[in-house]
Design a protein around this motif. Structure first.
Motif, PDB file in Angstrom:
ATOM      1  N   ILE A  37       6.844   0.764  -1.807  1.00 24.62           N
ATOM      2  CA  ILE A  37       7.286  -0.627  -1.900  1.00 24.62           C
ATOM      3  C   ILE A  37       7.336  -1.280  -0.524  1.00 24.62           C
ATOM      4  CG2 ILE A  37       8.576  -0.318  -4.040  1.00 24.62           C
ATOM      5  CD1 ILE A  37      11.146  -0.236  -2.323  1.00 24.62           C
ATOM      6  N   ASP A  38       6.846  -0.584   0.502  1.00 21.81           N
ATOM      7  CA  ASP A  38       6.721  -1.207   1.820  1.00 21.81           C
ATOM      8  C   ASP A  38       5.709  -2.348   1.738  1.00 21.81           C
ATOM      9  OD1 ASP A  38       8.480   0.333   3.523  1.00 21.81           O
ATOM     10  OD2 ASP A  38       7.148   2.025   3.131  1.00 21.81           O
ATOM     11  N   PRO A  39       5.854  -3.384   2.578  1.00 23.91           N
ATOM     12  CA  PRO A  39       4.944  -4.536   2.505  1.00 23.91           C
ATOM     13  C   PRO A  39       3.517  -4.166   2.875  1.00 23.91           C
ATOM     14  CG  PRO A  39       6.388  -4.692   4.425  1.00 23.91           C
ATOM     15  CD  PRO A  39       6.912  -3.566   3.595  1.00 23.91           C
ATOM     16  N   PRO A  40       2.552  -4.970   2.459  1.00 26.87           N
ATOM     17  CA  PRO A  40       1.135  -4.648   2.712  1.00 26.87           C
ATOM     18  C   PRO A  40       0.796  -4.548   4.198  1.00 26.87           C
ATOM     19  CG  PRO A  40       1.328  -6.423   1.108  1.00 26.87           C
ATOM     20  CD  PRO A  40       2.704  -6.196   1.658  1.00 26.87           C
ATOM     21  N   ASP A  41       1.546  -5.273   5.048  1.00 21.87           N
ATOM     22  CA  ASP A  41       1.215  -5.271   6.471  1.00 21.87           C
ATOM     23  C   ASP A  41       1.943  -4.173   7.244  1.00 21.87           C
ATOM     24  OD1 ASP A  41       3.719  -6.279   6.209  1.00 21.87           O
ATOM     25  OD2 ASP A  41       3.411  -8.048   7.492  1.00 21.87           O
ATOM     26  N   VAL A  42       2.582  -3.222   6.525  1.00 20.81           N
ATOM     27  CA  VAL A  42       3.263  -2.139   7.225  1.00 20.81           C
ATOM     28  C   VAL A  42       2.246  -1.335   8.033  1.00 20.81           C
ATOM     29  CG1 VAL A  42       3.037  -0.468   5.339  1.00 20.81           C
ATOM     30  CG2 VAL A  42       4.909  -0.244   6.967  1.00 20.81           C
ATOM     31  N   ASP A  43       2.641  -0.924   9.216  1.00 20.77           N
ATOM     32  CA  ASP A  43       1.762  -0.172  10.112  1.00 20.77           C
ATOM     33  C   ASP A  43       1.754   1.297   9.666  1.00 20.77           C
ATOM     34  OD1 ASP A  43       0.443   1.122  12.133  1.00 20.77           O
ATOM     35  OD2 ASP A  43       1.418   0.017  13.753  1.00 20.77           O
ATOM     36  N   GLU A  44       0.660   1.706   9.075  1.00 23.56           N
ATOM     37  CA  GLU A  44       0.548   3.080   8.562  1.00 23.56           C
ATOM     38  C   GLU A  44       0.720   4.102   9.683  1.00 23.56           C
ATOM     39  OE1 GLU A  44      -1.625   6.793   8.082  1.00 23.56           O
ATOM     40  OE2 GLU A  44      -2.253   5.090   9.312  1.00 23.56           O
ATOM     41  N   PRO A  56      -4.828   9.547   8.914  1.00 21.39           N
ATOM     42  CA  PRO A  56      -4.234   8.416   8.183  1.00 21.39           C
ATOM     43  C   PRO A  56      -4.057   8.727   6.702  1.00 21.39           C
ATOM     44  CG  PRO A  56      -6.043   7.683   9.596  1.00 21.39           C
ATOM     45  CD  PRO A  56      -6.102   9.185   9.573  1.00 21.39           C
ATOM     46  N   VAL A  57      -3.078   8.072   6.108  1.00 25.42           N
ATOM     47  CA  VAL A  57      -2.885   8.123   4.661  1.00 25.42           C
ATOM     48  C   VAL A  57      -3.148   6.719   4.119  1.00 25.42           C
ATOM     49  CG1 VAL A  57      -1.219   9.998   4.735  1.00 25.42           C
ATOM     50  CG2 VAL A  57      -0.410   7.646   4.857  1.00 25.42           C
ATOM     51  N   HIS A  58      -3.520   6.648   2.865  1.00 21.39           N
ATOM     52  CA  HIS A  58      -3.795   5.350   2.232  1.00 21.39           C
ATOM     53  C   HIS A  58      -2.525   4.863   1.551  1.00 21.39           C
ATOM     54  CE1 HIS A  58      -5.569   2.103   0.151  1.00 21.39           C
ATOM     55  NE2 HIS A  58      -5.675   2.695  -1.029  1.00 21.39           N
ATOM     56  N   LEU A  59      -1.991   3.746   1.995  1.00 17.46           N
ATOM     57  CA  LEU A  59      -0.779   3.175   1.411  1.00 17.46           C
ATOM     58  C   LEU A  59      -1.148   2.106   0.387  1.00 17.46           C
ATOM     59  CD1 LEU A  59       1.367   2.711   4.653  1.00 17.46           C
ATOM     60  CD2 LEU A  59       1.397   4.646   3.060  1.00 17.46           C
ATOM     61  N   VAL A  60      -0.608   2.226  -0.796  1.00 20.04           N
ATOM     62  CA  VAL A  60      -0.789   1.211  -1.836  1.00 20.04           C
ATOM     63  C   VAL A  60       0.538   0.462  -1.960  1.00 20.04           C
ATOM     64  CG1 VAL A  60      -1.327   0.765  -4.246  1.00 20.04           C
ATOM     65  CG2 VAL A  60      -2.484   2.631  -3.040  1.00 20.04           C
ATOM     66  N   SER A  61       0.574  -0.765  -1.498  1.00 18.69           N
ATOM     67  CA  SER A  61       1.818  -1.525  -1.455  1.00 18.69           C
ATOM     68  C   SER A  61       2.154  -2.118  -2.823  1.00 18.69           C
ATOM     69  CB  SER A  61       1.730  -2.654  -0.419  1.00 18.69           C
ATOM     70  OG  SER A  61       2.885  -3.461  -0.477  1.00 18.69           O
ATOM     71  N   LEU A  62       3.384  -1.888  -3.240  1.00 14.90           N
ATOM     72  CA  LEU A  62       3.906  -2.453  -4.488  1.00 14.90           C
ATOM     73  C   LEU A  62       5.125  -3.323  -4.183  1.00 14.90           C
ATOM     74  CD1 LEU A  62       3.764   0.890  -6.518  1.00 14.90           C
ATOM     75  CD2 LEU A  62       2.087  -0.959  -6.580  1.00 14.90           C
ATOM     76  N   SER A  63       5.147  -3.900  -2.995  1.00 15.30           N
ATOM     77  CA  SER A  63       6.340  -4.621  -2.542  1.00 15.30           C
ATOM     78  C   SER A  63       6.699  -5.786  -3.456  1.00 15.30           C
ATOM     79  CB  SER A  63       6.136  -5.129  -1.110  1.00 15.30           C
ATOM     80  OG  SER A  63       5.016  -5.996  -1.038  1.00 15.30           O
TER      81      SER A  63
END
Length: 554
Positions: free
Chosen positions: A76-83, A101-108
């Motif tokens: 639920i971190d925002p889409p612009d979070v720094d991975e 790196p890991v792929h973050l899928v944002s559901l914020s």
């Protein structure tokens, strides 16, 4: 009475819907799973947190990346979070280096689905996690393994239904979150080349939860039955029926998992009683294990069930299903045994470390100290050792912890009032959010570490206190009882105020030689829960999913 009737109707409707879901799930061919899985997706909405669950998450990511697997995290971190900053935080907070790196899928935009619910909270909050899982898969469903590391078991239903041909929600591997994935920058670009050939849209991914704590347990229902003696009996009966219905649904969703990892024997017993559908897993006795407590081999991963393969089932799937519930102790920051911590002279201090939450029961610690000073020290001290009465009169209880909110701060004020009522002002110290260096010095100079939470599912803090050479006094229940403390050898177990007070006396009254031996044995025992053992245990538990099949032709 109208409300009761409406509630009964709602319960009946829920049971009917659940039965329908179960029938649908049973129609899916459970022998079909992606071969040689390469993309592992973690459902961990609070991945940027700093708790023990987040440390398990990043250790698992670290392990999988070491096996050349791609890792995705639904957050639920925002889409612009720094991975890259998240990975840097994991290294700073947990000493876990995640190289790729890991792929973050944002559901914020859907984080409101995780808000606590005031009414029918177990069901309503579970529905919230299901809705969040739906949005997660709608954004990204190019996965081979779905890992739940936050206790959201009802997401399994969404995963299974997503790939049901009769439902037809799977899009043939979507990437709708606007990101591009590759191994260099953590992003995803389109579908994997062999996505359709390898498993197609009708092949459901493996479901693999790591369970820290059951959402509901028999203990919870037993407590509810006796906790409110003044409440109307029909209200208690309704609440228990509600719990039983939820437990049945929890069991149904749990049985759809292919591999289940749990963090302790206590958790295993509860999960096994609810999630085991084939009788292959046997109940683990809720007693300290008779095995050598200093052992650090990978036998700490407990497997249950046989390995014979029924006709028609894929060998790898059956290998998991036949013993699918496994104990994998969580990783603890345990240094190598330090003789200096064993032999050093320590102050007669009792240290308690933990947030000032109600379940930590700090009140019990204060009352146990009062019992020690006012009762035990007068009647039961060791008259052959003149230092004991003096040590007891000098004893201090040091309460170290953090306050999350006004509720926690209010509990600290209540504890201070209790200290005043018991005339313990000279014997109790409060240290709120101390610097790490101060915390370390306190642990290394104190004699005893105390933990009073009832039914603690594991107890990482207890392990860390043992590793630091403290004589631990923990609650005689949960993980401390079943897995961590060997009474009389690596620490003490207690339940009541009197038992805790007596245990404090025993620890303070030990001869120097016996004290050193217990500290040494505790340090050795704590090695069972080190990062290295976790890596070996996790790799062993997941070997079917992460090992390459190079010797098929033998």
């Amino acid at each position: 009475m109208v409300l009761v009737e409406l509630l009964c109707c709602g319960v009946a409707l829920a049971a009917l819907l659940v039965s329908s879901f179960v029938i649908l799930l049973r129609t899916q061919d459970s022998s079909q799973r992606p071969a040689s899985p390469s993309t592992f997706a973690f459902f961990h909405p609070y991945c940027s947190g700093g708790g023990g669950g987040e440390r398990v998450l990043w250790k698992m990511v670290q392990l999988l990346q070491g096996k050349n697997k791609r890792c995705v995290i639904y957050t639920i971190d925002p889409p612009d979070v720094d991975e890259s900053q998240l990975r840097a935080d994991a290294e700073r907070r947990f000493d876990v280096k995640v190289p790729a790196p890991v792929h973050l899928v944002s559901l914020s935009e859907h984080k409101g689905l995780l808000k606590p619910q005031p009414f029918l909270s177990l069901i309503m909050e579970s529905v919230g996690t299901m809705r969040l899982a739906y949005h997660a898969l709608a954004k990204f469903d190019d996965i081979d393994v779905f890992l739940d590391t936050t206790g959201c078991a009802f997401t399994f239903w969404v995963v299974r239904l997503w790939w049901l041909p009769v439902v037809g929600m799977a899009s043939g591997r979507s990437s709708n979150d606007g990101s591009n994935y590759d191994n260099n920058d953590g992003n995803y670009n389109g579908s994997k080349e062999n996505a359709t050939d390898a498993h197609g849209s009708s092949v459901s991914p493996w479901i693999v939860p790591y369970v820290h704590y059951p959402t509901i347990s028999m203990d919870m229902m037993a407590w509810e039955a006796n906790a409110h003696p003044d409440r109307a009996k029909w209200k208690t009966a309704m609440k228990l029926h509600y719990y039983r219905l939820f437990a049945a649904m929890y069991g149904w969703v749990g049985r759809s998992a292919d591999l289940v990892m749990v963090n302790s024997t206590w958790t295993y017993n509860h999960i096994n009683s609810l999630w085991n559908d084939d009788g292959n897993d046997t109940l683990v006795q809720e007693e300290a294990e008779a095995e050598d407590f200093s052992s650090t081999s990978t036998s700490n991963v407990h497997h249950h069930g046989d390995s014979s393969s029924p006709s028609g089932a894929s060998p790898s799937l059956h290998m998991l299903r036949s013993g699918r519930i496994k104990i994998v102790y969580p990783p603890c920051r345990v240094p190598k045994p330090n003789p200096q911590l064993v032999s050093s002279t320590r102050e007669p201090s009792i240290v308690s470390i933990g947030q000032f939450r109600p379940e930590k029961d700090h009140k019990l610690q204060v009352l146990a100290l009062h019992h020690l000073l006012k009762t035990v020290s007068k009647e039961q001290h060791n008259k052959d050792d003149e230092r004991i009465p003096e040590r007891i009169q000098q004893v201090k209880l040091i309460l170290i912890g953090s306050c999350r909110n006004e509720g926690d701060r209010g509990r600290v004020e209540e504890l201070k009032a209790l200290v005043n009522d018991c005339s313990l002002q000279d014997h109790v110290e409060f240290r709120i959010n101390p610097p790490y260096d101060d915390l370390k010095k306190c642990i290394e100079s104190s004699s005893i570490g105390v933990h009073t939470m009832r039914q603690e599912h594991f107890g990482i803090g207890i392990v860390e206190m043992m590793a630091a050479g403290l004589l631990v006094v923990a609650h005689n229940s949960g993980g401390p009882k079943t897995d961590i403390v060997h009474p009389g050898k690596t620490g003490f177990l207690a339940t009541t105020v009197e038992e805790y007070g007596d245990a404090f006396l025993k620890a303070l009254a030990m001869s120097p030689d016996n004290e050193k031996k217990m500290r040494h044995d505790a340090q050795e025992s704590a090695q069972r829960f080190s990062d290295e053992i976790f890596d070996e245990s996790m790799a062993n538990a997941m070997r079917v999913l992460i090992e390459e099949e190079d010797d098929d032709e033998e």
